[in-house]
Structure formats: structure tokens, C-alpha cells
Scaffold this motif. Structure first.
Motif, PDB file in Angstrom:
ATOM      1  N   VAL A  88     -24.960 -12.227  40.061  1.00  0.00           N
ATOM      2  CA  VAL A  88     -24.442 -12.771  38.810  1.00  0.00           C
ATOM      3  C   VAL A  88     -25.573 -12.767  37.784  1.00  0.00           C
ATOM      4  CG1 VAL A  88     -23.371 -14.749  37.679  1.00  0.00           C
ATOM      5  CG2 VAL A  88     -22.784 -14.209  40.066  1.00  0.00           C
ATOM      6  N   PHE A  89     -25.387 -11.979  36.715  1.00  0.00           N
ATOM      7  CA  PHE A  89     -26.358 -11.905  35.628  1.00  0.00           C
ATOM      8  C   PHE A  89     -25.875 -12.800  34.495  1.00  0.00           C
ATOM      9  CE2 PHE A  89     -26.977  -8.000  37.969  1.00  0.00           C
ATOM     10  CZ  PHE A  89     -28.359  -7.829  37.956  1.00  0.00           C
ATOM     11  N   THR A  90     -26.730 -13.734  34.065  1.00  0.00           N
ATOM     12  CA  THR A  90     -26.360 -14.679  33.020  1.00  0.00           C
ATOM     13  C   THR A  90     -27.048 -14.317  31.706  1.00  0.00           C
ATOM     14  OG1 THR A  90     -28.143 -16.175  33.675  1.00  0.00           O
ATOM     15  CG2 THR A  90     -25.986 -16.524  34.699  1.00  0.00           C
ATOM     16  N   ASN A  91     -26.540 -14.888  30.610  1.00  0.00           N
ATOM     17  CA  ASN A  91     -27.088 -14.553  29.290  1.00  0.00           C
ATOM     18  C   ASN A  91     -28.451 -15.183  29.028  1.00  0.00           C
ATOM     19  OD1 ASN A  91     -26.358 -17.190  28.875  1.00  0.00           O
ATOM     20  ND2 ASN A  91     -24.938 -16.778  27.206  1.00  0.00           N
ATOM     21  N   ASP A  92     -28.931 -16.024  29.942  1.00  0.00           N
ATOM     22  CA  ASP A  92     -30.270 -16.613  29.775  1.00  0.00           C
ATOM     23  C   ASP A  92     -31.331 -15.853  30.566  1.00  0.00           C
ATOM     24  OD1 ASP A  92     -29.535 -17.419  32.320  1.00  0.00           O
ATOM     25  OD2 ASP A  92     -30.102 -19.518  32.053  1.00  0.00           O
ATOM     26  N   GLY A  93     -31.002 -14.614  30.998  1.00  0.00           N
ATOM     27  CA  GLY A  93     -31.986 -13.772  31.675  1.00  0.00           C
ATOM     28  C   GLY A  93     -32.154 -14.054  33.153  1.00  0.00           C
ATOM     29  N   LYS A  94     -31.185 -14.708  33.771  1.00  0.00           N
ATOM     30  CA  LYS A  94     -31.263 -15.007  35.204  1.00  0.00           C
ATOM     31  C   LYS A  94     -30.292 -14.120  35.983  1.00  0.00           C
ATOM     32  CE  LYS A  94     -33.965 -18.814  35.161  1.00  0.00           C
ATOM     33  NZ  LYS A  94     -33.883 -19.379  33.879  1.00  0.00           N
ATOM     34  N   CYS A  95     -30.683 -13.806  37.213  1.00  0.00           N
ATOM     35  CA  CYS A  95     -29.813 -13.116  38.161  1.00  0.00           C
ATOM     36  C   CYS A  95     -29.749 -13.990  39.404  1.00  0.00           C
ATOM     37  CB  CYS A  95     -30.350 -11.741  38.523  1.00  0.00           C
ATOM     38  SG  CYS A  95     -29.417 -10.919  39.835  1.00  0.00           S
ATOM     39  N   LYS A  96     -28.542 -14.380  39.771  1.00  0.00           N
ATOM     40  CA  LYS A  96     -28.348 -15.201  40.968  1.00  0.00           C
ATOM     41  C   LYS A  96     -27.675 -14.342  42.020  1.00  0.00           C
ATOM     42  CE  LYS A  96     -28.187 -19.417  38.335  1.00  0.00           C
ATOM     43  NZ  LYS A  96     -27.533 -20.682  38.086  1.00  0.00           N
ATOM     44  N   ARG A  97     -28.306 -14.264  43.189  1.00  0.00           N
ATOM     45  CA  ARG A  97     -27.756 -13.464  44.279  1.00  0.00           C
ATOM     46  C   ARG A  97     -27.098 -14.389  45.291  1.00  0.00           C
ATOM     47  NH1 ARG A  97     -32.152  -9.012  45.897  1.00  0.00           N
ATOM     48  NH2 ARG A  97     -30.540  -8.596  47.426  1.00  0.00           N
ATOM     49  N   TYR A  98     -25.827 -14.073  45.588  1.00  0.00           N
ATOM     50  CA  TYR A  98     -25.024 -14.872  46.503  1.00  0.00           C
ATOM     51  C   TYR A  98     -24.614 -14.028  47.700  1.00  0.00           C
ATOM     52  CZ  TYR A  98     -24.251 -18.140  42.623  1.00  0.00           C
ATOM     53  OH  TYR A  98     -24.405 -19.036  41.593  1.00  0.00           O
ATOM     54  N   TYR A  99     -24.445 -14.705  48.817  1.00  0.00           N
ATOM     55  CA  TYR A  99     -23.821 -14.067  49.975  1.00  0.00           C
ATOM     56  C   TYR A  99     -22.818 -15.053  50.550  1.00  0.00           C
ATOM     57  CZ  TYR A  99     -22.867 -11.117  53.877  1.00  0.00           C
ATOM     58  OH  TYR A  99     -22.206 -10.308  54.774  1.00  0.00           O
ATOM     59  N   ASP A 100     -21.573 -14.610  50.657  1.00  0.00           N
ATOM     60  CA  ASP A 100     -20.486 -15.455  51.146  1.00  0.00           C
ATOM     61  C   ASP A 100     -20.428 -16.757  50.332  1.00  0.00           C
ATOM     62  OD1 ASP A 100     -18.275 -15.882  52.726  1.00  0.00           O
ATOM     63  OD2 ASP A 100     -19.412 -16.574  54.465  1.00  0.00           O
ATOM     64  N   ASN A 101     -20.589 -16.613  49.019  1.00  0.00           N
ATOM     65  CA  ASN A 101     -20.559 -17.714  48.032  1.00  0.00           C
ATOM     66  C   ASN A 101     -21.685 -18.725  48.183  1.00  0.00           C
ATOM     67  OD1 ASN A 101     -18.338 -16.816  46.500  1.00  0.00           O
ATOM     68  ND2 ASN A 101     -16.962 -17.541  48.109  1.00  0.00           N
ATOM     69  N   GLU A 102     -22.708 -18.401  48.951  1.00  0.00           N
ATOM     70  CA  GLU A 102     -23.888 -19.267  49.078  1.00  0.00           C
ATOM     71  C   GLU A 102     -25.032 -18.645  48.282  1.00  0.00           C
ATOM     72  OE1 GLU A 102     -27.054 -20.641  52.492  1.00  0.00           O
ATOM     73  OE2 GLU A 102     -24.959 -20.381  53.073  1.00  0.00           O
ATOM     74  N   LEU A 103     -25.634 -19.441  47.398  1.00  0.00           N
ATOM     75  CA  LEU A 103     -26.752 -18.963  46.589  1.00  0.00           C
ATOM     76  C   LEU A 103     -27.947 -18.681  47.489  1.00  0.00           C
ATOM     77  CD1 LEU A 103     -27.991 -18.395  43.784  1.00  0.00           C
ATOM     78  CD2 LEU A 103     -28.647 -20.815  43.726  1.00  0.00           C
TER      79      LEU A 103
END
Length: 120
Positions: A37-52
Motif C-alpha cells: 500500500v503506497f500512501t500520499n505521504d511517501g510511505k509503503c506498507k507491506r502486508y501479508y494476509d492482512n498483517e502489517l
């Protein structure tokens, strides 16, 4: 393999990665439990099976080197860098093969691994 080749060829034709945004949710084609998930504040969050799993700061550039590797630079190249939040020495670099409103193709610098995503 045929599907991957068609996918890469399609992105090569449609690619306008300088004009398209990474912002949004991207589901890995090979594993629907994996999403970035790439957000507009320059962060990328990587999830697996909905767990961050991890949070990164991301940037797009067209410079060399990338992750200490010399890479080609021209008007058609673009690179994505992910730096793990809280660990400056933990970074990952990818060549952006193509990005459209629906598809994202990345090749990891150093390993050559191909990552294909569908936008959600």
C-alpha cells in the motif's frame, strides 16, 4: 510463463510510469495474500494476509547508482527505492518496468526478481 511474457509486453506498450501514480493498494499477482500500500505521504506498507509486516519510505528517481548498483539511466528508466522505517541501512531498489492505472511491474535490482501487481 506465457502469461508473464504477455503481461510484460502489455506494460511495455502501455507504460507511462512517469505520469502514473503508485498511490493505492497493489496485490501481488502470484500471491493474493501479499499487498503493498503506497500512501500520499511517501510511505509503503507491506502486508501479508492482512498483517502489517513492514513500513518503508519510498521514492522514485532516475539516477544511478541504486542500492550501490550501477544502473542505466535514460528518458525511459525509473527506479523505486524502499527504505525501512527506523533502519536506514535496510533498503530495497526496483526498476519500474511499467505502471498503468491497473498494473505494476517491478524488477528487483541485484536479484532480477520480477514482481507483478494488480491495483485494487
Amino acid at each position: 510463463m506465457y502469461k508473464v511474457l504477455n503481461w510484460v509486453m502489455l506494460l511495455s506498450v502501455l507504460s507511462t510510469h512517469q505520469n502514473e501514480s503508485l498511490e493505492g493498494t497493489w496485490m501481488a499477482e502470484k500471491d493474493s495474500k501479499s499487498k503493498w500500500v503506497f500512501t500520499n505521504d511517501g510511505k509503503c506498507k507491506r502486508y501479508y494476509d492482512n498483517e502489517l509486516l513492514n513500513t518503508y519510505v519510498y521514492s522514485l528517481s532516475n539516477t544511478s547508482p541504486q542500492c550501490d548498483k550501477t544502473v542505466p539511466v535514460n528518458s525511459k528508466t525509473q527506479y523505486l527505492k524502499l527504505v525501512k522505517v527506523g533502519k536506514v541501512d535496510s533498503e530495497y531498489c526496483y526498476e519500474v518496468n511499467g505502471i498503468t492505472a491497473e498494473k505494476l511491474s517491478l524488477r528487483q535490482i541485484g536479484t532480477g526478481s520480477l514482481l507483478l501487481f494488480d491495483k485494487q
